[in-house]
Design an enzyme around this catalytic site. Structure first.
Site, mmCIF file in Angstrom:
data_model
loop_
_atom_site.group_PDB
_atom_site.id
_atom_site.type_symbol
_atom_site.label_atom_id
_atom_site.label_comp_id
_atom_site.label_asym_id
_atom_site.label_seq_id
_atom_site.Cartn_x
_atom_site.Cartn_y
_atom_site.Cartn_z
ATOM 1 N N TYR A 148 0.853 -1.182 0.000
ATOM 2 C CA TYR A 148 0.000 0.000 0.000
ATOM 3 C C TYR A 148 0.890 1.232 0.000
ATOM 4 O O TYR A 148 1.887 1.286 0.722
ATOM 5 C CB TYR A 148 -0.881 0.002 1.261
ATOM 6 N N ASP A 243 9.242 2.604 -0.104
ATOM 7 C CA ASP A 243 8.205 3.307 0.655
ATOM 8 C C ASP A 243 8.349 2.881 2.112
ATOM 9 O O ASP A 243 7.918 1.808 2.504
ATOM 10 C CB ASP A 243 6.818 2.968 0.100
ATOM 11 N N LYS A 271 4.330 8.916 9.006
ATOM 12 C CA LYS A 271 4.093 8.330 10.331
ATOM 13 C C LYS A 271 5.117 8.807 11.381
ATOM 14 O O LYS A 271 5.018 9.939 11.821
ATOM 15 C CB LYS A 271 3.983 6.812 10.198
HETATM 16 C C1 LIG Z 1 0.443 4.754 5.861
HETATM 17 C C2 LIG Z 1 1.157 4.505 4.589
HETATM 18 C C3 LIG Z 1 1.075 5.370 3.490
HETATM 19 C C4 LIG Z 1 0.112 6.519 3.463
HETATM 20 O O1 LIG Z 1 0.423 7.474 4.420
HETATM 21 P P1 LIG Z 1 -0.731 8.529 4.844
HETATM 22 O O2 LIG Z 1 -0.029 9.426 5.811
HETATM 23 O O3 LIG Z 1 -1.823 7.708 5.430
HETATM 24 O O4 LIG Z 1 -1.147 9.224 3.604
HETATM 25 C C5 LIG Z 1 1.866 5.121 2.396
HETATM 26 N N1 LIG Z 1 2.705 4.077 2.361
HETATM 27 C C6 LIG Z 1 2.811 3.224 3.392
HETATM 28 C C7 LIG Z 1 3.784 2.097 3.317
HETATM 29 C C8 LIG Z 1 2.034 3.398 4.527
HETATM 30 O O5 LIG Z 1 2.112 2.513 5.519
#
Ligand SMILES: *Cc1c(COP(=O)(O)O)cnc(C)c1O
Length: 429
Positions: A148, A243, A271
């Site tokens: 994701y 990511d 995060k």
């Molecule tokens: C949480 C997450 C996102 C999205 O981040 P948001 O701050 O919710 O937009 C993208 N990539 C990964 C791997 C994530 O865990």
């Protein structure tokens, strides 16, 4: 446990907010029932509007590695509030947070040379992909089923038929043509990537991957597979984007790149980097970042990006991330993993825990930890729903979806973790 006030509040919420929430998984659709409403949080505990308390393993889905309202983060925010909220004009704290990332991480991951701050993980990945396309002058992106990357249009794509074909939008509202440049492949499969390169030898801008896939269960990858991604992207002059919105600062200060000792061209953060406030970032090789506006032709901007309050929280957060903190989290993780697996075995439950650092996930009805998304059955999610509600009633807040991982925070001590273990002992699935 009594959830009366939460229920009333939920009924009020759905009158105004779609499904009563501002992000879908909060709505409890995967586990049934209605969400609980939290009015206060401190350390590793959250308190709802019915005065129930819960040990919190959700931790805002990852940011809160040092738990709720860490005093150092709170005081950094309070101090900055006296000076400014947002400026839209450069401020020192942007440079300070950038230094915390670049100066330290570059020592171990030499490709992390420049950084730009944004306001969410989604924004970070969206901008990183644009930058990769601008730098390589290519169109296509390879992403993995089960990873994701936020709600970016071109990444909300699921596999089409056959390996390495165009994806299909996985959300309504995304034109099919937006997904035409996204190639979706399974994790743990070198062949599919080679096939994609055979098909589009000169048009793949980047491979984007969660090096520690933690949004669809915890699909820990073979190190050789991640090394293969580095090798194949170099051979084809594509970029490798890690990511690390979840894994960055979570599996150690250097994230998954440091954990596996692989040097991606671009890393995205989110995060933890905001210490509980909205911050995302993307960082990488200077040569690539020279393409970013205003130095280069790749446009990217943000009214609230780098705002001093969020930067102050991020700085305070990163300053808390010492080697000792990671060591202690690892010990807590090890304890929880061992004890949970022991209980599952004693009770002949077909549950097991897989863990890396302070991220854990419970997988059900599988004899090995999965590496691919398609190994997880929807049947196991129904079992998880029961487990979730059982734990909730014992004051343990797990993620309200069996596809989501749990996070251990530093204020959790052995006696807190034991509360979870006791609840699990009482489960009669
Ligand atoms: C949480 C997450 C996102 C999205 O981040 P948001 O701050 O919710 O937009 C993208 N990539 C990964 C791997 C994530 O865990």
């Amino acid at each position: 446990m009594n959830f009366k006030n939460s229920k009333t509040m939920y009924e009020e919420a759905v009158k105004y907010l779609p499904a009563g929430v501002n992000s879908p998984v909060r709505a409890f659709r995967q586990v049934g029932g209605h969400p609980i409403f939290i009015k206060h949080a401190e350390g590793c505990y959250i308190y709802d509007v019915d005065n129930n308390s819960y040990l919190d393993f959700c931790n805002s889905w990852g940011p809160l590695i040092t738990g709720h309202r860490h005093p150092k983060i709170i005081s950094a925010i309070e101090k900055q509030i006296k000076h400014s909220l947002t400026l839209g004009i450069p401020n020192e704290l942007e440079v300070e947070l950038a230094k915390r990332v670049i100066d330290k991480i570059k020592q171990k991951i030499p490709t992390i040379q420049k950084i730009r701050f944004v306001n969410s993980g989604t924004e970070a990945v969206m901008s990183a992909i644009r930058l990769a396309r601008g730098f390589t002058n290519r169109n296509k992106v390879i992403k993995f089923e089960g990873c994701y990357h936020g709600h970016v249009d071109s990444l909300l794509v699921k596999a089409g038929s056959g390996l390495a074909t165009f994806g299909q939008p996985s959300s309504a509202g995304i034109p099919k043509s937006f997904s035409e440049h996204t190639i979706v492949v399974p994790l743990d499969n070198e062949e599919a990537i080679l096939e994609a390169y055979k098909k589009y030898p000169n048009d793949i801008a980047c491979i984007v991957v969660e090096p520690i896939p933690a949004n669809n269960g915890l699909l820990l990858q073979r190190k050789e597979f991640l090394e293969f991604l580095r090798k194949v992207t170099l051979e084809h002059q594509s970029l490798l984007i890690f990511d690390e919105v979840i894994s960055g600062f979570r599996v150690g200060y250097y994230g998954a790149a440091g954990y596996y000792n692989i040097y991606p061209d671009i890393v995205t953060y989110g995060k933890i980097i905001g210490g509980g406030l909205p911050v995302g970032a993307f960082a990488g090789r200077e040569e690539i970042f020279n393409m970013l506006s205003p130095d280069g032709p790749v446009y990217q901007a943000g009214t609230l990006s780098g705002n001093p309050i969020a930067m102050a929280a991020g700085i305070a957060q990163l300053d808390l991330l010492t080697d000792d903190l990671y060591k202690s989290l690892e010990e807590k993780g090890q304890y929880l993993e061992n004890e949970l697996n022991k209980i599952f075995q004693e009770k002949s439950m077909n549950f097991r825990v897989i863990r890396i650092a302070s991220i854990f996930w419970i997988y059900i009805d599988l004899d090995h930890p999965p590496r691919r998304a398609d190994e997880i059955s929807s049947e196991s999610m129904k079992i998880y729903a029961k487990f979730f509600h059982h734990c909730l009633n014992y004051g343990i807040y797990l993620a309200p979806s069996g596809y989501e991982v749990g996070f251990i925070s530093s204020p959790m001590e052995k006696n807190d973790l034991d509360k979870f273990l006791d609840a699990v002992r009482k489960f009669n699935g």
